[in-house]
Design a protein around this motif. Structure first.
Motif, PDB file in Angstrom:
ATOM      1  N   SER A 229     -19.098 -34.861   7.303  1.00  0.00           N
ATOM      2  CA  SER A 229     -18.193 -36.012   7.340  1.00  0.00           C
ATOM      3  C   SER A 229     -18.901 -37.318   6.991  1.00  0.00           C
ATOM      4  O   SER A 229     -18.258 -38.291   6.610  1.00  0.00           O
ATOM      5  N   ARG A 230     -20.211 -37.327   7.111  1.00  0.00           N
ATOM      6  CA  ARG A 230     -20.973 -38.532   6.783  1.00  0.00           C
ATOM      7  C   ARG A 230     -21.015 -38.774   5.280  1.00  0.00           C
ATOM      8  O   ARG A 230     -21.273 -39.887   4.822  1.00  0.00           O
ATOM      9  N   TYR A 231     -20.749 -37.715   4.502  1.00  0.00           N
ATOM     10  CA  TYR A 231     -20.807 -37.818   3.048  1.00  0.00           C
ATOM     11  C   TYR A 231     -19.508 -37.281   2.432  1.00  0.00           C
ATOM     12  O   TYR A 231     -19.514 -36.297   1.693  1.00  0.00           O
ATOM     13  N   PRO A 232     -18.376 -37.915   2.731  1.00  0.00           N
ATOM     14  CA  PRO A 232     -17.085 -37.375   2.274  1.00  0.00           C
ATOM     15  C   PRO A 232     -16.956 -37.307   0.757  1.00  0.00           C
ATOM     16  O   PRO A 232     -16.276 -36.415   0.234  1.00  0.00           O
ATOM     17  N   ASP A 233     -17.598 -38.222   0.040  1.00  0.00           N
ATOM     18  CA  ASP A 233     -17.485 -38.209  -1.421  1.00  0.00           C
ATOM     19  C   ASP A 233     -18.303 -37.077  -2.037  1.00  0.00           C
ATOM     20  O   ASP A 233     -17.971 -36.578  -3.111  1.00  0.00           O
ATOM     21  N   LYS A 234     -19.384 -36.665  -1.364  1.00  0.00           N
ATOM     22  CA  LYS A 234     -20.210 -35.567  -1.872  1.00  0.00           C
ATOM     23  C   LYS A 234     -19.570 -34.210  -1.626  1.00  0.00           C
ATOM     24  O   LYS A 234     -19.734 -33.276  -2.412  1.00  0.00           O
ATOM     25  N   PHE A 235     -18.869 -34.079  -0.509  1.00  0.00           N
ATOM     26  CA  PHE A 235     -18.349 -32.772  -0.109  1.00  0.00           C
ATOM     27  C   PHE A 235     -16.842 -32.833   0.161  1.00  0.00           C
ATOM     28  O   PHE A 235     -16.384 -32.566   1.274  1.00  0.00           O
ATOM     29  N   PRO A 236     -16.049 -33.173  -0.877  1.00  0.00           N
ATOM     30  CA  PRO A 236     -14.598 -33.302  -0.676  1.00  0.00           C
ATOM     31  C   PRO A 236     -13.936 -31.998  -0.262  1.00  0.00           C
ATOM     32  O   PRO A 236     -12.894 -32.012   0.399  1.00  0.00           O
ATOM     33  N   GLY A 237     -14.529 -30.853  -0.653  1.00  0.00           N
ATOM     34  CA  GLY A 237     -13.932 -29.579  -0.271  1.00  0.00           C
ATOM     35  C   GLY A 237     -13.900 -29.353   1.225  1.00  0.00           C
ATOM     36  O   GLY A 237     -13.052 -28.608   1.730  1.00  0.00           O
ATOM     37  N   LEU A 238     -14.801 -30.006   1.941  1.00  0.00           N
ATOM     38  CA  LEU A 238     -14.864 -29.875   3.393  1.00  0.00           C
ATOM     39  C   LEU A 238     -14.199 -31.041   4.112  1.00  0.00           C
ATOM     40  O   LEU A 238     -13.765 -30.891   5.260  1.00  0.00           O
ATOM     41  N   THR A 239     -14.140 -32.190   3.456  1.00  0.00           N
ATOM     42  CA  THR A 239     -13.721 -33.415   4.159  1.00  0.00           C
ATOM     43  C   THR A 239     -12.372 -33.953   3.725  1.00  0.00           C
ATOM     44  O   THR A 239     -11.906 -34.971   4.263  1.00  0.00           O
ATOM     45  N   THR A 240     -11.714 -33.301   2.745  1.00  0.00           N
ATOM     46  CA  THR A 240     -10.379 -33.716   2.312  1.00  0.00           C
ATOM     47  C   THR A 240      -9.428 -32.528   2.435  1.00  0.00           C
ATOM     48  O   THR A 240      -9.855 -31.376   2.501  1.00  0.00           O
ATOM     49  N   PRO A 241      -8.122 -32.770   2.454  1.00  0.00           N
ATOM     50  CA  PRO A 241      -7.162 -31.688   2.662  1.00  0.00           C
ATOM     51  C   PRO A 241      -7.222 -30.604   1.598  1.00  0.00           C
ATOM     52  O   PRO A 241      -7.397 -30.881   0.410  1.00  0.00           O
TER      53      PRO A 241
END
Length: 426
Positions: A229-241
C-alpha cells in the motif's frame, strides 16, 4: 517464526487433527465441492467467504502442506504450485507485467534464466542480470523507474554462489520493491531468508522438500512484511480494484495475505499450474523428515568436497562449507547449519574427462534431478544450461567442465570409494 523448533514443525506443522479425525493429512481427491445454495457458492466467487469450489484454485490437502511450508519459513501466507518453475513465474508475474522490469542475480538455475530472459521477455517483462558479487554501486545502477522486483537464489544451482541477502534486500527496499528469493537448495532448515530482509520465498519442492524424486511441485511463501500500500502506483494489481472480482482491492480485503490471495485467485485461476492432492500428500511425507535428511546431506557433501579438493585429478571444487571457498564467510552468516548436499567441481581434462568420470560412477546416477536421497550427477553445460551461450554460462558461474554432484544419504565412505574408482578411469 514461532517458538516451536523447526524439527517439530517439519513433523506436525500445517495440519492439526481434531477429535476422531485422521492422524495423517487426508487426500481430498476431488475436483469439485458441493454446496446447498447458489448464494453459498456465490460468496466464494466474490471472495467474501473462505472455502473450496474447484481444485484448480485450491484444495484442502494442498493447503495443509502449504501451511506447513509457511510455518517452516515463518511467513504470513503460502501456496503450492505444480512445479518450481511455476512458482518462480507466478512470484514475479504476480507483480510485474508487460512494460515492467526486474533485477535478477545472474547466478541462477538455467531453467529460471531461460524463463526470465526468453519467455517472460516475450511477454514484455525485461530483466537485468547482475553478478551475485556485484558492488552496491553496480547493483544500484541496474534499477529503473519501472523496476518491480529483485530476484536471487540463496544457494545458486549449480554455481553454488551464496547470495548476500541483506545487500540485495537493502537495494530492493531503497527502490520500493520486494526481494524474491528461491530457497530451494538451502530449505528453511538451513536458511530463513525472511530474517535477513527477503520478502517472498519460492521453492522447487521437487528437490529436498520432497527428497525422494516422487512428485513435482513448487511453493511460494509471502513474509507479509512488504507494504504494498505504500507504493500504490508501482503495484496497482494489489492496491486498486480488481474488476474480475467485483472491484475487490486485495490489500484492503486481505492484508498480509494480499499477495498470495491475488496469485491464487488470479494466476492459478487463469493459468492453472495446480498441484495434485496426491503430490501434496507425498510432499508432506518428505517434509516430515526434512530436518534429519538435510543434516546428513550436509555431512556427506562436506566429506565428499574435502576428498575431491585433495584429489590430483580434480581441477577445482566449489562448496561453501569448505574453508577457503569464495563464499565460506557468506555461508557462515546465512547458512550456519550447513551448505546443502550439492558439490560442484571440475575434472582435469575438461568436458571429455568429466564425461568419462560420470559414466564410470556406480552409485551416482547421471540424471537431470538434484537434491534427493540418492546420489546423482549432471554436466549442466550439456543439459540444464545448454540454451546459454558461452558468455551467459560464465555469468551464471557455469564452466564447460563443471560437474554437479548431488550427494545423497548413502554411506559417505561408499560414496568416496565410488568417486575414487571413477576417477581412476580418467
Amino acid at each position: 517464526m514461532s517458538n516451536q523448533h523447526i524439527e517439530t514443525t517439519c513433523v506436525q506443522g500445517g495440519y492439526r487433527p481434531g477429535n476422531g479425525e485422521p492422524r495423517q493429512i487426508p487426500i481430498v481427491q476431488s475436483t469439485t465441492f458441493k454446496y446447498d445454495t447458489s448464494e453459498d457458492m456465490g460468496k466464494l466467487f466474490d471472495l467474501e467467504a473462505s472455502g473450496y469450489f474447484y481444485s484448480r484454485l485450491q484444495n484442502p490437502t494442498c493447503d495443509y502442506v502449504a501451511n506447513k511450508i509457511c510455518e517452516l519459513e515463518g511467513g504470513a501466507a503460502a501456496m503450492l504450485t505444480s512445479s518450481g518453475q511455476a512458482a518462480n513465474f507466478y512470484a514475479v508475474f504476480n507483480i510485474a507485467s508487460c512494460g515492467d522490469h526486474v533485477v535478477s542475480s545472474s547466478s541462477i538455475y538455467g531453467g529460471t534464466y531461460n524463463l526470465f530472459a526468453v519467455t517472460m521477455k516475450r511477454m514484455g517483462v525485461e530483466f537485468t542480470f547482475v553478478a551475485p558479487d556485484c558492488t552496491e554501486e553496480e547493483l544500484e545502477a541496474a534499477f529503473r523507474p519501472n523496476t518491480k522486483a529483485v530476484f536471487g537464489e540463496t544457494i545458486a544451482n549449480p554455481a553454488l554462489t551464496v547470495l548476500d541477502i541483506e545487500k540485495f534486500a537493502k537495494a530492493a527496499h531503497a527502490h520500493g520493491v520486494p526481494l524474491i528469493m528461491d530457497n530451494t537448495f538451502a530449505t528453511p532448515v538451513l536458511c530463513h531468508p525472511f530474517e535477513f530482509g527477503c520478502d517472498i520465498v519460492t521453492h522447487s519442492t521437487t528437490k529436498y522438500m520432497d527428497g525422494h524424486a516422487s512428485a513435482l511441485g513448487g511453493a511460494i511463501v509471502d513474509s507479509g512484511n512488504f507494504d504494498w500500500s505504500r507504493y500504490p502506483d508501482k503495484f496497482p494489481g494489489l492496491t486498486t480494484p480488481d474488476d474480475s472480482y467485483h472491484g475487490v482491492t486485495y490489500t484492503q480485503r486481505f492484508g498480509k495475505a494480499a499477495y498470495i490471495t491475488k496469485a491464487t485467485v488470479q494466476l492459478m485461476r487463469d493459468l492453472g499450474s495446480s498441484p495434485s492432492p496426491q503430490s501434496a500428500f507425498l510432499l508432506n511425507l518428505g517434509l516430515e523428515s526434512l530436518h534429519i535428511r538435510m543434516e546428513r546431506h550436509c555431512e556427506n557433501a562436506l566429506a565428499v568436497a574435502q576428498y575431491l579438493q585433495s584429489h590430483p585429478k580434480i581441477a577445482w571444487v566449489k562448496y561453501s562449507g569448505l574453508p577457503g571457498d569464495a563464499y565460506y564467510e557468506t555461508a557462515r552468516k546465512y547458512l550456519p547449519k550447513g551448505s546443502c548436499g550439492v558439490v560442484s567441481f571440475g575434472v582435469k581434462g575438461g568436458r571429455k574427462a568429466a564425461e568419462t568420470f560420470m559414466k564410470s560412477l556406480r552409485l551416482g546416477a547421471i540424471a537431470t534431478h538434484v537434491a534427493d536421497a540418492r546420489t546423482c550427477c549432471l554436466h549442466p553445460a550439456s543439459s540444464t544450461h545448454r540454451q546459454m551461450n558461452d558468455a551467459e554460462l560464465i555469468a551464471a558461474g557455469v564452466s564447460a567442465d563443471l560437474v554437479r554432484l548431488s550427494v545423497g544419504l548413502e554411506s559417505k565412505e561408499d560414496l568416496i570409494a565410488d568417486l575414487a574408482q571413477a576417477l581412476e578411469q580418467v
